[in-house]
Design a protein around this motif. Structure first.
Motif, PDB file in Angstrom:
ATOM      1  N   ASN A  61      10.493  28.331 -16.582  1.00 61.54           N
ATOM      2  CA  ASN A  61      11.497  29.545 -17.243  1.00 61.54           C
ATOM      3  C   ASN A  61      10.418  30.127 -17.765  1.00 61.54           C
ATOM      4  O   ASN A  61      10.491  31.023 -18.027  1.00 61.54           O
ATOM      5  N   ALA A  64       7.982  32.042 -16.326  1.00 62.54           N
ATOM      6  CA  ALA A  64       8.209  32.980 -15.564  1.00 62.54           C
ATOM      7  C   ALA A  64       8.113  34.820 -16.438  1.00 62.54           C
ATOM      8  O   ALA A  64       8.647  35.635 -16.495  1.00 62.54           O
ATOM      9  N   VAL A  65       8.425  34.234 -18.246  1.00 60.67           N
ATOM     10  CA  VAL A  65       8.081  35.257 -18.880  1.00 60.67           C
ATOM     11  C   VAL A  65       7.303  35.880 -20.165  1.00 60.67           C
ATOM     12  O   VAL A  65       6.733  36.638 -20.078  1.00 60.67           O
ATOM     13  N   LEU A 155      12.482  33.401 -25.863  1.00 62.08           N
ATOM     14  CA  LEU A 155      12.167  32.315 -24.662  1.00 62.08           C
ATOM     15  C   LEU A 155      12.984  30.897 -25.145  1.00 62.08           C
ATOM     16  O   LEU A 155      13.135  30.079 -24.444  1.00 62.08           O
ATOM     17  N   VAL A 158      15.902  30.185 -25.413  1.00 61.68           N
ATOM     18  CA  VAL A 158      16.505  30.200 -23.863  1.00 61.68           C
ATOM     19  C   VAL A 158      16.112  29.140 -23.362  1.00 61.68           C
ATOM     20  O   VAL A 158      16.829  27.404 -22.976  1.00 61.68           O
ATOM     21  N   GLN A 227      18.296  37.584 -25.977  1.00 65.09           N
ATOM     22  CA  GLN A 227      16.957  37.718 -24.638  1.00 65.09           C
ATOM     23  C   GLN A 227      16.625  39.398 -25.725  1.00 65.09           C
ATOM     24  O   GLN A 227      14.894  39.382 -26.385  1.00 65.09           O
ATOM     25  N   PHE A 300      16.906  27.033 -13.684  1.00 67.39           N
ATOM     26  CA  PHE A 300      16.332  28.626 -14.003  1.00 67.39           C
ATOM     27  C   PHE A 300      16.948  29.852 -12.464  1.00 67.39           C
ATOM     28  O   PHE A 300      17.687  29.830 -11.167  1.00 67.39           O
ATOM     29  N   SER A 304      18.684  36.958 -14.445  1.00 70.32           N
ATOM     30  CA  SER A 304      18.892  36.189 -15.543  1.00 70.32           C
ATOM     31  C   SER A 304      17.199  36.416 -16.384  1.00 70.32           C
ATOM     32  O   SER A 304      17.408  35.957 -18.181  1.00 70.32           O
ATOM     33  N   SER A 305      16.138  36.154 -16.286  1.00 71.70           N
ATOM     34  CA  SER A 305      14.819  35.507 -16.562  1.00 71.70           C
ATOM     35  C   SER A 305      14.272  37.455 -16.972  1.00 71.70           C
ATOM     36  O   SER A 305      14.201  37.942 -16.431  1.00 71.70           O
TER      37      SER A 305
END
Length: 481
Positions: A61, A64-65, A155, A158, A227, A300, A304-305
């Motif tokens: 997670n 990925a950001v 992040l 989340v 986010q 994950f 939505s990421s």
């Protein structure tokens, strides 16, 4: 014995002055030795696979950001979007303290929420150095690093929701409540560091700007926009500040109102990211299938990421081409934070699944509820200071926070929010962040005699005030229960 891995981490960071990923590895290694040596901390074989899977998804997670976020920051720097933003802020027709408040409550949160990793310092440090002496400017830049629960497109929030099983929007809203007093405090402090002639008036106006940021964050999280909340709240605060400036200039009969508008390149870059998030949300609402993985209580979801909108914005700015030097620089820059996060996630899971956190929680939970209420933000701030990261602090301390705050103490549903807020608002005091501030300032800091020790001492003073701002909602929640 149960607390020794945390002591190890603190000793490696503060005593040996080693990087966070070394401290995380040392703490995880000690926890593994205790699990092997002491039957009290035995980790069942069937729990190991679930723990490894859950830890892996939490790191996924974050990666990925982190990777697209740092890559976008490289692209924005190369295309001089950050430079144009700096020059625009410098040229605003505002008095110095008002410009500082706009930077701390508007520009810095907006940039840091979009990119993370202290990238906002690339914008704020040069601007503030043009407004004040280095010793003052670098302290103001540190205070501007307080959007962390919503940094890197939320992040930390989340990840905290994944760690606790809470809804992201609910945790974001609770975090906005527990952080509500911090933003007016740090904005007023930063403005007062400029030594204005009208101190009370300046402090009130700056606190008002911080209050706008806090209320915008609360409204956006209530609406479920966790986010992009930091970006939008920073934009709103900036827009309101510029609108007030335009009104004052029109009354004075001054012209050149166009100078109040941000550069087109800045608006385009931020609009691409926010537009990408809106498209991803619309696709999810329309039922577009997404890659979903589940393991060990973590999950994950690719759609939505925010990683996809970040990468898409970078590619659009570069006309669909990947810039290899920027990609290599982004990978190198994100490697250490990801290693540190993986280590702290592993340490947290080892301590939680082996019963170490349970031992600590049982000891602390025996204290009176007021002690627990005051200990929660202190533990959260310690985790942010030690790890230099809101995400890493949550991974390290969230299980303990959950175990020491039973619902009967009035903090059960709010313990995750207190941890999330406290860890995020202590990051600016950490040694990695202070070193980054000095690195961006370069020779200006050396010439002025600004040292790591001096900034650390200031950071700890500010942390005491931030702790008070976090202890107030903790005590209020306890009283309400």
């Amino acid at each position: 014995m149960a607390v020794s891995p945390l002591v190890m981490v603190l000793g490696v960071i503060a005593g040996l002055r080693r990087p966070a990923h070394w401290a995380a590895a040392a703490g995880a290694a000690l926890a593994a030795v205790l699990i092997w040596w002491r039957p009290d901390f035995a980790l069942p074989a069937d729990a190991r696979a679930a723990a490894a899977g859950g830890a892996g998804l939490l790191v996924l997670n974050a990666a990925a950001v982190m990777l697209p976020g740092v890559y976008l920051a490289q692209v924005l720097t190369r295309r001089e979007v950050h430079r144009s933003l700096q020059e625009w802020v410098r040229g605003l027709p505002l008095p110095g303290p008002a410009k500082v408040a706009l930077v701390v409550a508007g520009i810095a949160p907006m940039v840091e929420a979009l990119t993370g990793f202290g990238v906002s310092l690339l914008v704020t440090v040069p601007v503030l150095l043009a407004l004040a002496p280095p010793a003052t400017a670098l302290r103001q830049a540190m205070l501007g690093m307080n959007i962390m629960p919503w940094g890197t497109l939320g992040l930390a929030t989340v990840i905290a929701a994944a760690l606790t099983g809470a809804q992201t929007a609910a945790l974001g809203t609770a975090t906005a409540v527990t952080s509500g007093l911090v933003f007016p405090l740090v904005t007023a402090w930063a403005a007062l560091l400029a030594r204005p002639r009208r101190r009370f008036r300046t402090a009130a106006a700056a606190a008002g700007a911080g209050g706008v940021l806090a209320l915008a964050l609360l409204a956006l999280n209530l609406a479920g926009a966790v986010q992009p909340a930091g970006v939008l709240a920073g934009l709103l605060t900036t827009a309101l500040g510029l609108a007030a400036c335009a009104v004052l200039r029109s009354r004075a009969g001054a012209g050149h109102a166009g100078r109040l508008l941000p550069p087109g390149g800045v608006l385009r870059a931020y609009g691409l990211v926010l537009g990408g998030i809106a498209v991803a949300r619309a696709a999810a609402a329309a039922g577009v299938p997404s890659l979903e993985l589940h393991a060990g209580g973590a999950s994950f979801d690719l759609l939505s990421s925010p990683g996809l909108p970040l990468l898409a914005a970078a590619l659009v700015l570069d006309r669909g081409r990947v810039h290899a030097p920027d990609a290599r620089a982004a990978s190198a820059r994100a490697a250490r934070p990801l290693l540190a996060l993986a280590g702290f996630v592993a340490l947290g899971r080892l301590m939680a699944d082996s019963g170490m956190i349970g031992e600590l929680g049982a000891a602390v939970a025996a204290a009176p509820p007021p002690v627990i209420a005051l200990a929660a933000p202190a533990l959260g701030m310690l985790s942010g200071f030690v790890t230099g990261s809101n995400v890493g602090g949550n991974a390290l301390m969230m299980p303990l926070q959950q175990s020491i705050a039973p619902a009967g103490a009035g903090l059960g549903p709010w313990s995750a929010a207190l941890q999330n807020s406290a860890a995020g608002h202590a990051v600016f005091t950490s040694l990695p962040m202070i070193m980054l501030v000095l690195a961006v300032a370069g020779d200006r800091a050396k010439t002025a005699g600004v040292t790591e020790h001096g900034l650390l001492r200031f950071g700890l003073k500010a942390a005491a005030a931030v702790y008070a701002a976090l202890a107030v909602p903790a005590a209020a929640l306890l009283w309400a229960a």
